[in-house]
Design a protein around this motif. Structure first.
Motif, PDB file in Angstrom:
ATOM      1  N   MET A  26       1.059  -1.263  -0.091  1.00  0.00           N
ATOM      2  CA  MET A  26      -0.291  -0.074  -0.112  1.00  0.00           C
ATOM      3  C   MET A  26       0.945   1.268  -0.086  1.00  0.00           C
ATOM      4  O   MET A  26       0.476   2.515  -0.680  1.00  0.00           O
ATOM      5  CB  MET A  26      -1.048   0.007   1.180  1.00  0.00           C
ATOM      6  CG  MET A  26      -2.147  -1.246   1.318  1.00  0.00           C
ATOM      7  SD  MET A  26      -3.122  -1.190  -0.377  1.00  0.00           S
ATOM      8  CE  MET A  26      -3.791   0.319  -0.227  1.00  0.00           C
ATOM      9  N   LEU A  29       1.795   1.934  -3.377  1.00  0.00           N
ATOM     10  CA  LEU A  29       0.644   2.432  -4.253  1.00  0.00           C
ATOM     11  C   LEU A  29       0.385   3.813  -3.777  1.00  0.00           C
ATOM     12  O   LEU A  29       0.211   4.808  -4.669  1.00  0.00           O
ATOM     13  CB  LEU A  29      -0.718   1.770  -3.835  1.00  0.00           C
ATOM     14  CG  LEU A  29      -0.770   0.290  -4.554  1.00  0.00           C
ATOM     15  CD1 LEU A  29      -1.783  -0.482  -4.066  1.00  0.00           C
ATOM     16  CD2 LEU A  29      -0.651   0.396  -6.110  1.00  0.00           C
ATOM     17  N   ASN A  33       0.436   7.014  -5.992  1.00  0.00           N
ATOM     18  CA  ASN A  33      -0.721   7.816  -6.466  1.00  0.00           C
ATOM     19  C   ASN A  33      -0.330   9.453  -6.084  1.00  0.00           C
ATOM     20  O   ASN A  33      -0.803  10.215  -6.758  1.00  0.00           O
ATOM     21  CB  ASN A  33      -1.864   7.342  -5.566  1.00  0.00           C
ATOM     22  CG  ASN A  33      -2.485   6.120  -6.184  1.00  0.00           C
ATOM     23  OD1 ASN A  33      -2.249   5.791  -7.400  1.00  0.00           O
ATOM     24  ND2 ASN A  33      -3.150   5.421  -5.337  1.00  0.00           N
ATOM     25  N   GLN A  82      -7.643   4.807  -0.229  1.00  0.00           N
ATOM     26  CA  GLN A  82      -7.377   4.998  -1.603  1.00  0.00           C
ATOM     27  C   GLN A  82      -8.213   6.018  -2.453  1.00  0.00           C
ATOM     28  O   GLN A  82      -8.026   6.321  -3.620  1.00  0.00           O
ATOM     29  CB  GLN A  82      -7.423   3.633  -2.359  1.00  0.00           C
ATOM     30  CG  GLN A  82      -6.171   2.550  -1.947  1.00  0.00           C
ATOM     31  CD  GLN A  82      -6.502   1.293  -2.952  1.00  0.00           C
ATOM     32  OE1 GLN A  82      -7.576   0.449  -2.159  1.00  0.00           O
ATOM     33  NE2 GLN A  82      -5.839   0.944  -3.706  1.00  0.00           N
ATOM     34  N   PHE A 230     -10.696   1.229   0.384  1.00  0.00           N
ATOM     35  CA  PHE A 230      -9.544   0.410  -0.227  1.00  0.00           C
ATOM     36  C   PHE A 230      -9.979  -0.497  -1.315  1.00  0.00           C
ATOM     37  O   PHE A 230     -10.122  -1.757  -0.879  1.00  0.00           O
ATOM     38  CB  PHE A 230      -8.753  -0.196   0.972  1.00  0.00           C
ATOM     39  CG  PHE A 230      -8.409   0.595   2.013  1.00  0.00           C
ATOM     40  CD1 PHE A 230      -7.148   1.263   1.967  1.00  0.00           C
ATOM     41  CD2 PHE A 230      -9.118   0.880   3.198  1.00  0.00           C
ATOM     42  CE1 PHE A 230      -6.591   1.986   3.103  1.00  0.00           C
ATOM     43  CE2 PHE A 230      -8.916   1.607   4.113  1.00  0.00           C
ATOM     44  CZ  PHE A 230      -7.404   2.379   4.108  1.00  0.00           C
ATOM     45  N   PRO A 231     -10.419  -0.233  -2.546  1.00  0.00           N
ATOM     46  CA  PRO A 231     -11.250  -1.067  -3.460  1.00  0.00           C
ATOM     47  C   PRO A 231     -10.372  -2.263  -3.766  1.00  0.00           C
ATOM     48  O   PRO A 231     -10.918  -3.256  -3.946  1.00  0.00           O
ATOM     49  CB  PRO A 231     -11.109  -0.197  -4.679  1.00  0.00           C
ATOM     50  CG  PRO A 231     -11.359   1.231  -4.106  1.00  0.00           C
ATOM     51  CD  PRO A 231     -10.450   1.149  -2.955  1.00  0.00           C
ATOM     52  N   SER A 232      -8.986  -2.047  -3.461  1.00  0.00           N
ATOM     53  CA  SER A 232      -8.273  -3.369  -4.044  1.00  0.00           C
ATOM     54  C   SER A 232      -8.246  -4.503  -2.875  1.00  0.00           C
ATOM     55  O   SER A 232      -7.716  -5.606  -3.046  1.00  0.00           O
ATOM     56  CB  SER A 232      -6.753  -2.742  -4.022  1.00  0.00           C
ATOM     57  OG  SER A 232      -6.213  -2.459  -2.939  1.00  0.00           O
ATOM     58  N   LEU A 233      -8.963  -4.052  -1.676  1.00  0.00           N
ATOM     59  CA  LEU A 233      -8.786  -4.893  -0.529  1.00  0.00           C
ATOM     60  C   LEU A 233     -10.342  -5.396  -0.355  1.00  0.00           C
ATOM     61  O   LEU A 233     -10.546  -5.877   0.794  1.00  0.00           O
ATOM     62  CB  LEU A 233      -8.204  -4.320   0.803  1.00  0.00           C
ATOM     63  CG  LEU A 233      -6.924  -3.667   0.610  1.00  0.00           C
ATOM     64  CD1 LEU A 233      -6.627  -3.350   2.220  1.00  0.00           C
ATOM     65  CD2 LEU A 233      -5.893  -4.902   0.606  1.00  0.00           C
ATOM     66  N   GLU A 234     -11.083  -5.014  -1.269  1.00  0.00           N
ATOM     67  CA  GLU A 234     -12.516  -5.713  -1.321  1.00  0.00           C
ATOM     68  C   GLU A 234     -12.692  -7.187  -0.778  1.00  0.00           C
ATOM     69  O   GLU A 234     -13.671  -7.701   0.026  1.00  0.00           O
ATOM     70  CB  GLU A 234     -13.437  -5.404  -2.278  1.00  0.00           C
ATOM     71  CG  GLU A 234     -15.085  -5.351  -2.062  1.00  0.00           C
ATOM     72  CD  GLU A 234     -15.674  -4.824  -3.354  1.00  0.00           C
ATOM     73  OE1 GLU A 234     -16.102  -5.536  -4.061  1.00  0.00           O
ATOM     74  OE2 GLU A 234     -15.464  -3.629  -3.600  1.00  0.00           O
TER      75      GLU A 234
END
Length: 514
Positions: A26, A29, A33, A82, A230-234
Motif C-alpha cells: 500500500m 501504491l 498515487n 485509496q 480500499f477497493p483493492s482490498l474488497e
C-alpha cells in the motif's frame, strides 16, 4: 438520508492488523498515487501511508471535519485510504457543489454495502447519475411525493398523531419515554404510507420480523466497509464475514418485499388511498410515459426501499427533529412557553390540530427550522462523486473524487449565523432562509438534483405531531432531573440521534371532565 461508511473504533485494531501484512504494498501504491496528484488540490492535513487521513475523522466526522476546516479553510482535501475526497464546510462552497457544479457532481460512488442492500444500487439514493436514476426519481416526484399525493396521506398522519397522543396521555403521571414513542410514531406513519400497514410491535411485525430485519439493515449500511476506501482490498469482506451477512440480509429483505408485492397484487379491493406499492405496481402495469424504460419487479423492490432510504429521510428526520425539538424546548422554557401560547391561541377550545391550522403557527415553524439548523438528521450529506474534472475556488477537483458537504458545520458557521451554537428560533422571524434547498446556509435535506425529494412529506409529519404535542400537554423533566442532567451526546451513524432517550412527564392540558 445518511449513508456514510466511516472508520469506527471497533475497526481500528482490524485495520492496524491488516496494515502489518499489506502496508509495504500500500505504501508503494500510495507513493505512486501521490506523485500523480496535481499541485493545485485544495489544502488539507498531512497523510500517513495506507490510512491517509482516516485517523483524523474519528467517530464524529462532522465535528472533525469542522475542526479541520477551521485550520485549513472551508474546502479541504483528504485522502481516505485509496479514495481522494474533498469536504466543504461553508454555505458559499456548498452552493458551488450543490448548484454551480450540481450536474458534474450529481453521481454517487458505488458503496460495497449499498450494492447488496439496494439491488445493485438501483434505489434513489445510491443509483449513479444517468437515465435510470432520472427515470425513478421522476416516478417518485410525480407519482409518490407530489403535493397532491402527500395531501392524500393526511388521514394517516391524523390517525397516527392521535395514537401518539393517546400513548403519551396513558403514561401520566408516570415518566414517559418520549423518544421511544416518537420513533414508533415516525415508523408507523411511514410504513402505512409505504406498505399500507404499520409494523408496530406484535401482529404484522411478528409475521415479518420487520424491526429486527431493519436494525440489521441499518447496522450493515452504517458500519465500516473497508472496500469503500480500499477497493483493492474488497476481498477481505469474504474473510470477515461481512459479505455473507450482507447477502443473508439482502435475501431476507427480498423475501419480505416479494410477500408484500404479492399481497398487493392479490388484493382485489379498490383502495381509496393508494400506498407506495400500489402506485409502483400501477406504474409498472401502465407505464409512466412514452419511450420510458419499463419498471422491473426488482426495480420496484429497490424503490420500495424508499421506506428505508428516501422515506427513511421521513422516518429519521421526523424522529430526530421531534426528539431534538422537544429536548431544546425543555432546555429553553421561555421558548416552550411562547410556542405553546401560539399553538393554543390558534386552536382555542378545539382539541385536535388540523393541517389547515399549521400555516398560522409561524413561531412553531421557526422552532423546527432552528432544530434542523442545529441538529440535521444527516450531518454530512450523502457523498457525491465527480464525473469529470472541475475547478472550485481555483482548486482542481479531479474526476472520481468524493465530495462531502458538512451540513452540520454549515448550520453552525459564524459567517452565516450570529451566536451559532445557541437555540434561538426568533432568528428566523425576520429571515427568509428556508430548508428547501435554495438557501445554502440551511441544507438539512441537501439541495440540487440529489436533494431529498421527501421534504414535503417529512415536513407535514413533523409539523402536525409537534403542534399536537405542544397543545395537548404541559411538559416537564422527571422529578429530580434538571436541564444540566440531560445527556445531549449524539451518536453518528447513517443518521445522527441522541444517545440517551428523552424522559419526560407530560401532564394533559385538558382534563377528562372538562
Amino acid at each position: 438520508m445518511a449513508h456514510l461508511q466511516w472508520l469506527s473504533k471497533s475497526y481500528t485494531p482490524f485495520l492496524l492488523c491488516v496494515s502489518i501484512f499489506i502496508a509495504p504494498l500500500m505504501i508503494l501504491l500510495f507513493v505512486n498515487n501521490s506523485r500523480k496528484r496535481k499541485s493545485n488540490l485544495p489544502p488539507g492535513p498531512p497523510t500517513i501511508p495506507f490510512i491517509g487521513n482516516h485517523h483524523q475523522l474519528g467517530t464524529m466526522p462532522h465535528i472533525s471535519l469542522q475542526s479541520l476546516a477551521h485550520k485549513y479553510g472551508p474546502i479541504i482535501f483528504l485522502q481516505l485510504g485509496q479514495i481522494p475526497t474533498v469536504a466543504v464546510s461553508s454555505a458559499r462552497l456548498a452552493k458551488e457543489v450543490l448548484k454551480t457544479h450540481d450536474l458534474t457532481l450529481a453521481s454517487r460512488p458505488q458503496l460495497f454495502s449499498a450494492k447488496y442492500l439496494f439491488y445493485n444500487c438501483t434505489d434513489i439514493s445510491f443509483a449513479p447519475y444517468g437515465a435510470y436514476w432520472r427515470h425513478v426519481r421522476k416516478i417518485c416526484i410525480l407519482e409518490v411525493l407530489s403535493v397532491r399525493r402527500v395531501n392524500s396521506y393526511s388521514g394517516v398522519r391524523a390517525e397516527e398523531v392521535s395514537s401518539l397522543v393517546q400513548r403519551v396521555a396513558g403514561s401520566y403521571p408516570r415518566t414517559t419515554n418520549l423518544s421511544k414513542l416518537l420513533g414508533q410514531y415516525a415508523n408507523n406513519a411511514i410504513c402505512r404510507v409505504a406498505f399500507g400497514k404499520d409494523f408496530s410491535d406484535g401482529g404484522v411485525n411478528e409475521k415479518y420480523g420487520f424491526h429486527k430485519l431493519l436494525d440489521e439493515h441499518q447496522e450493515l449500511l452504517g458500519g465500516f466497509s473497508i472496500g469503500d476506501f480500499f477497493p483493492s482490498l474488497e476481498f477481505i469482506h469474504r474473510l470477515t464475514g461481512m459479505k455473507a451477512r450482507l447477502q443473508h440480509t439482502s435475501r431476507k429483505f427480498d423475501h419480505l418485499f416479494d410477500q408484500i408485492v404479492n399481497e398487493h397484487k392479490a388484493c382485489d379491493n379498490v383502495k381509496e388511498h393508494k400506498d407506495l406499492v400500489d402506485i409502483l405496481l400501477e406504474v409498472q402495469k401502465n407505464g409512466s410515459g412514452e419511450n420510458e424504460m419499463p419498471l422491473t419487479t426488482d426495480n420496484i423492490k429497490a424503490i420500495i426501499l424508499i421506506s428505508e432510504d428516501m422515506f427513511s429521510a421521513g422516518t429519521d428526520t421526523t424522529f430526530i427533529t421531534l426528539d431534538w425539538a422537544m429536548t431544546d424546548l425543555l432546555l429553553n422554557p421561555h421558548v416552550m412557553e411562547k410556542v405553546q401560547k401560539e399553538v393554543r391561541s390558534v386552536l382555542r377550545e378545539r382539541r385536535v390540530v388540523a393541517e389547515t391550522d399549521l400555516h398560522q403557527m409561524q413561531y412553531m415553524k421557526v422552532v423546527i427550522k432552528e432544530t434542523l439548523r442545529l441538529h440535521p438528521a444527516v450531518p454530512v450529506l450523502v457523498q457525491r462523486e465527480s464525473m469529470e474534472e472541475i475547478t472550485i475556488e481555483g482548486y482542481t477537483i479531479p474526476a472520481k473524487t468524493r465530495i462531502f458537504v458538512n451540513a452540520w458545520a454549515i448550520g453552525r458557521n459564524s459567517e452565516s449565523w450570529e451566536d451559532p451554537a445557541a437555540f434561538k428560533p426568533g432568528r428566523f422571524l425576520e429571515s427568509n432562509i428556508d430548508y428547501k434547498g435554495q438557501d445554502f446556509e440551511l441544507i438539512p435535506f441537501g439541495a440540487g438534483r440529489r436533494g431529498c425529494p421527501a421534504i414535503t412529506f417529512a415536513n407535514a409529519v413533523v409539523e402536525l405531531a409537534l403542534a399536537q404535542l405542544l397543545y395537548s400537554f404541559d411538559w416537564e423533566l422527571p422529578p429530580g432531573i434538571t436541564a444540566k442532567d440531560l445527556d445531549l451526546t449524539e451518536v453518528f451513524g447513517i443518521s445522527m440521534h441522541r444517545r440517551e432517550n428523552l424522559l419526560v412527564v407530560a401532564k394533559p392540558y385538558f382534563h377528562e371532565d372538562s
